[in-house]
Design an enzyme around this catalytic site. Structure first.
Site, mmCIF file in Angstrom:
data_model
loop_
_atom_site.group_PDB
_atom_site.id
_atom_site.type_symbol
_atom_site.label_atom_id
_atom_site.label_comp_id
_atom_site.label_asym_id
_atom_site.label_seq_id
_atom_site.Cartn_x
_atom_site.Cartn_y
_atom_site.Cartn_z
ATOM 1 N N CYS A 64 0.808 -1.211 0.000
ATOM 2 C CA CYS A 64 0.000 0.000 0.000
ATOM 3 C C CYS A 64 0.844 1.265 0.000
ATOM 4 O O CYS A 64 2.008 1.270 0.394
ATOM 5 C CB CYS A 64 -0.960 0.013 1.189
ATOM 6 N N VAL B 56 19.391 -14.677 0.720
ATOM 7 C CA VAL B 56 20.006 -14.271 -0.542
ATOM 8 C C VAL B 56 21.514 -14.220 -0.363
ATOM 9 O O VAL B 56 22.020 -13.961 0.735
ATOM 10 C CB VAL B 56 19.478 -12.892 -1.000
#
Length: 653
Positions: free
Chosen positions: A114, A372
């Site tokens: 949002c 990662v």
């Protein structure tokens, strides 16, 4: 090449990882070129340049917008929007386009997030055109990927919202409006204690299950002072009496972003990202963390903890820390959708994962973790160890140096900065968020611990405990433009919300009241964050528990930053660099790497230099009150120490 791995860990061992071939950057470029289209869009003065394989020396800017109601501009990554509002006039990142195309093919619906955009226009200067204009401006943040768009307003104000549906996905659409009472709100973030506040003040039954509705309820009955009682991450705007009253606020340490600008004929704008209002206002400023604002009071600082003073002397031990942190984790597990954990293999995420495990077991939820790095990096190695220890459903993304260089333009566009240390750390975050967003909408992270427990290696040189506390205050008040900005922008670029239990206000208070002598580093027997490590001694595997602190860009690979810097230097000529100080009067670049980043930033946000936080001396440690022996503006001096105690790490001489 790079690869994505899924590792299913259990007490009985680990299955062999599955490799999935990735589309190469060159294939992406060919596809992107094929997707070029002509689109009809609203005329606006700001049109960002293409970010597809941007080269600073050979960039063709898009044609300028023309006068009139509409203009036709040749764009890359343009798509029609199902909700009928006009699409973003710039270029959507490849990851977003891929998600949209997957939806068209009937694949999984992409996750979203949002943003808010608000205009307070008491003189009605923009009344006739406001809704159209605000929908277009809000769409600039649509790369954040809405579950839905909304607008509400009248001649005095407008509220626009792009939504990530986490609490009450079906019923919590925004702006939330009480038509009969003439009150409305649009919010970005989460209010963790909304149920407790509704019960405390015996508020009327909520019309939605959204946590944001409590903002509307409290504003009606208590006025702006209710902000002091919120526990959450937020930037929001509440409107009362159909625009006669307005309140804007940002959370205690700027975990969620908010900007404020002053525009045409007294209009005042608020936006989650700079790109939404950078051409609408005569002046713009970052909305300060821990403040609220009304037209009558101006800015009011509501977050005033006792420890926030150089003369404050912490006196407590660490006995209460674990209990407070556990409650924060439990509060932030609030969600109507699955939650994951960003597991770096470092101490902070290991601590959060240790706390989460029994909570998920009690509710019979899957424990999903993401990491990662480059193969053989400290993060990948220790995260696998931690995943096996906890038995998580573990996912990895292994990136190459070439990939890291390829996404620099996208990272800078979303991050809205040219600060080199932040960009380096944001690049792996970008890959990590992209991976996690394929599986969940919400993740918890270990961000913020170093600013509380003195975790950075330059604290080794702190002369005394008082200096430690002063330095912690300094870097804490930069969180909004460094760690929090990176965590928000990189996750939000992929429709993912990051939550940060260490930055819960109760956790901050508890840790900052600890005697700073307990946070001092005293050789190998008392390393950085010793006080936190001892709270979990025996529960976390020793190679992880006692691992040397590595910043985000260091732990994912020991040599890739050198490749990144060489890439940047090759794209800046000696002549360009010789002009850097005269071309850029604010924060002039000190290296070719910095100049390369700056040119990309200027292509999107020209004249917005003042919003970029640049560390004194070119790195976080450069602004400390003592001489720093650990870091330069180019990074950590001795990277070999990051592999200490970890078997199989690559890149160590």
């Amino acid at each position: 090449g790079s690869s994505s791995k899924k590792i299913n860990s259990s007490s009985s061992g680990r299955n062999l990882p599955e490799r999935r071939n990735q589309v190469s950057p060159l294939q992406n470029t060919a596809r992107d070129t094929a997707n070029m289209a002509t689109a009809t869009i609203a005329t606006l003065s700001w049109v960002p340049c293409s970010r597809t394989r941007l080269r600073s020396s050979e960039r063709n800017p898009p044609p300028p917008a023309t006068t009139g109601d509409f203009a036709k501009v040749r764009l890359v990554h343009t798509c029609s929007l199902s909700n009928g509002s006009r699409g973003y006039i710039g270029v959507m990142p490849t990851s977003v386009l891929r998600a949209i195309n997957s939806t068209r093919r009937g694949h999984r619906k992409p996750t979203e997030m949002c943003s808010i955009l608000a205009c307070y226009d008491p003189n009605g200067a923009l009344a006739d055109e406001r809704e159209t204009l605000m929908r277009d401006l809000s769409a600039r943040m649509r790369s954040r990927g809405p579950d839905g768009s909304g607008y509400h307003g009248n001649e005095k104000f407008g509220l626009a919202h792009e939504r990530l549906a986490i609490m009450d996905p079906e019923g919590g659409k925004q702006p939330i409006v009480y038509e009969d009472a003439k009150y409305s709100v649009c919010a970005n973030g989460e209010i963790y204690n909304f149920r407790q506040l509704q019960e405390k003040y015996q508020l009327s039954a909520a019309k939605t299950g959204s946590d944001s509705e409590v903002l509307l309820q409290l504003y009606r009955c208590k006025g702006p002072e209710f902000v002091k009682e919120l526990n959450g991450i937020f930037g929001f705007v509440c409107v009362g009496d159909d625009g006669d009253k307005i309140l804007a606020a940002r959370d205690h340490c700027g975990i969620k972003p908010l900007y404020m600008g002053y525009g045409k004929n007294g209009s005042i704008w608020f936006a989650s990202e700079l790109k939404a209002i950078c051409d609408q206002c005569e002046t713009i400023e970052e909305f300060p963390a821990g403040y609220y604002w009304t037209p009558f009071s101006g800015f009011v600082k509501y977050y005033n903890p006792d420890w926030d003073d150089d003369n404050f002397v912490g006196y407590k031990d660490t006995s209460a820390i674990r209990q407070v942190l556990t409650k924060a984790v439990k509060d932030q597990m609030m969600s109507d959708v699955p939650i994951g954990l960003l597991l770096s293999g470092g101490l902070d995420s290991a601590v959060i994962s240790t706390i989460i495990k029994p909570m998920l077991e009690q509710t019979k939820q899957k424990f999903i973790t993401f990491t990662v790095g480059q193969e053989g990096s400290p993060d990948i190695t220790t995260a696998r160890m931690m995943s096996e220890h906890l038995g998580t459903d573990h996912h990895e993304y292994l990136f190459t140096s070439d990939e890291a260089c390829e996404i620099i333009p996208d990272v800078i566009y979303h991050l809205e900065t040219y600060e080199p240390e932040l960009i380096r750390s944001a690049i792996p975050n970008y890959f990590l968020a992209r991976l996690a967003s394929q599986h969940v909408k919400v993740v918890l992270t270990g961000e913020g611990s170093d600013e509380l427990f003195a975790g950075y290696l330059y604290f080794r040189d702190a002369p005394d405990a008082a200096s430690v506390h002063k330095e912690l205050r300094r870097i804490f008040h930069h969180l909004h433009s460094v760690n929090c900005q990176r965590a928000d922008r990189m996750t939000m670029a992929h429709g993912l919300e990051a939550r940060v239990p260490f930055l819960d206000p109760n956790v901050i208070d508890a840790v900052m009241q600890v005697d700073p002598e307990l946070k001092r580093i005293e050789g190998e027997n008392k390393p950085e964050k010793h006080a936190l490590r001892m709270l979990f001694n025996g529960e976390i595997p020793d190679p992880v528990l006692w691992r040397t602190k590595a910043m985000q860009c260091e732990g994912v690979g020991l040599t890739w930053v050198e490749d990144l810097q060489a890439f940047c230097e090759a794209r800046v000529t000696d002549e360009e660099f010789s002009r850097a100080k005269s071309d850029y009067l604010i924060n002039p670049p000190q290296s070719k790497e910095e100049l390369y980043y700056r040119k990309i930033f200027e292509s999107h946000f020209k004249g917005m230099d003042k919003f970029v936080h640049v560390w004194a001396g070119g790195c976080r440690a450069g602004g400390a009150a003592w001489k720093n022996e650990a870091y330069t503006r180019f990074g950590l001096k001795d990277i070999s120490q990051l592999a200490k105690g970890i078997e199989g790490v690559r890149g160590v001489d």
